[in-house]
Motif scaffolding. Structure first.
Motif, PDB file in Angstrom:
ATOM      1  N   PHE A 198       0.822  -1.211   0.000  1.00 18.35           N
ATOM      2  CA  PHE A 198       0.000   0.000   0.000  1.00 18.35           C
ATOM      3  C   PHE A 198       0.857   1.263   0.000  1.00 18.35           C
ATOM      4  CE2 PHE A 198      -4.026  -1.942   2.137  1.00 18.35           C
ATOM      5  CZ  PHE A 198      -4.254  -2.687   0.999  1.00 18.35           C
TER       6      PHE A 198
ATOM      7  N   SER B 198      -7.031  -0.160   6.862  1.00 20.11           N
ATOM      8  CA  SER B 198      -7.008  -0.705   5.508  1.00 20.11           C
ATOM      9  C   SER B 198      -6.104  -1.928   5.435  1.00 20.11           C
ATOM     10  CB  SER B 198      -6.555   0.356   4.503  1.00 20.11           C
ATOM     11  OG  SER B 198      -5.220   0.735   4.727  1.00 20.11           O
TER      12      SER B 198
ATOM     13  N   GLY C 240      -8.062  -4.752   7.132  1.00 20.90           N
ATOM     14  CA  GLY C 240      -9.134  -5.205   6.253  1.00 20.90           C
ATOM     15  C   GLY C 240      -8.614  -6.077   5.127  1.00 20.90           C
ATOM     16  N   GLU C 241      -7.460  -5.717   4.586  1.00 18.88           N
ATOM     17  CA  GLU C 241      -6.861  -6.509   3.508  1.00 18.88           C
ATOM     18  C   GLU C 241      -6.390  -7.867   4.030  1.00 18.88           C
ATOM     19  OE1 GLU C 241      -5.817  -7.455  -0.332  1.00 18.88           O
ATOM     20  OE2 GLU C 241      -6.974  -5.741   0.372  1.00 18.88           O
TER      21      GLU C 241
ATOM     22  N   LYS D 228      -9.508  -9.961   4.209  1.00 21.00           N
ATOM     23  CA  LYS D 228      -9.939 -10.385   2.871  1.00 21.00           C
ATOM     24  C   LYS D 228      -9.084 -11.532   2.348  1.00 21.00           C
ATOM     25  CE  LYS D 228     -10.002  -6.571   0.451  1.00 21.00           C
ATOM     26  NZ  LYS D 228     -10.296  -5.415  -0.424  1.00 21.00           N
TER      27      LYS D 228
ATOM     28  N   ARG E  63      -7.073   5.079   9.742  1.00 24.73           N
ATOM     29  CA  ARG E  63      -7.595   4.659   8.432  1.00 24.73           C
ATOM     30  C   ARG E  63      -6.579   3.782   7.696  1.00 24.73           C
ATOM     31  NH1 ARG E  63     -11.525   7.723   5.404  1.00 24.73           N
ATOM     32  NH2 ARG E  63     -11.960   6.542   3.544  1.00 24.73           N
ATOM     33  N   GLU E  64      -5.301   4.182   7.723  1.00 29.89           N
ATOM     34  CA  GLU E  64      -4.266   3.395   7.060  1.00 29.89           C
ATOM     35  C   GLU E  64      -4.109   2.025   7.727  1.00 29.89           C
ATOM     36  OE1 GLU E  64      -1.297   6.905   5.469  1.00 29.89           O
ATOM     37  OE2 GLU E  64      -1.202   6.314   7.577  1.00 29.89           O
TER      38      GLU E  64
END
Length: 89
Positions: free
Chosen positions: A27, A70, A73-74, A77, A66-67
């Motif tokens: 990222f 993310s 969350g990845e 997933k 937020r970073e």
């Protein structure tokens, strides 16, 4: 009764840590340097070597929620996708 974030498989801690740094570096998050097999040429400039030259976990306190979210969350997933591949083969 406190639940906490205990790992069902404690041995997975190192794999999850590597995945976290791998995704953060994908990222492009500043300071996210993987310590697993990393090139040490610029390690001192990035702040990931100690006095003895051994790779250490970099400080990532400058990242926003937020970073960090993310990245989490990845991870989720990817772990779900791996589980689906195993279950639905």
């Amino acid at each position: 009764m406190a639940r906490g974030n205990r790992k069902v498989v404690p041995e997975s801690k190192e794999m999850l840590k590597r995945m976290q740094f791998e995704i953060a570096s994908e990222f492009g998050l500043y300071g996210a340097v993987s310590t697993a097999g990393a090139d040490t040429e610029f390690a001192s400039e990035l702040g990931v070597t100690g006095a003895s030259g051994i790779m250490q976990t970099p400080y990532l306190g400058q990242l926003t929620s937020r970073e960090n979210g993310s990245v989490g969350g990845e991870i989720t997933k990817r772990l779900v996708a791996q589980a689906e591949q195993v279950l639905f083969k």
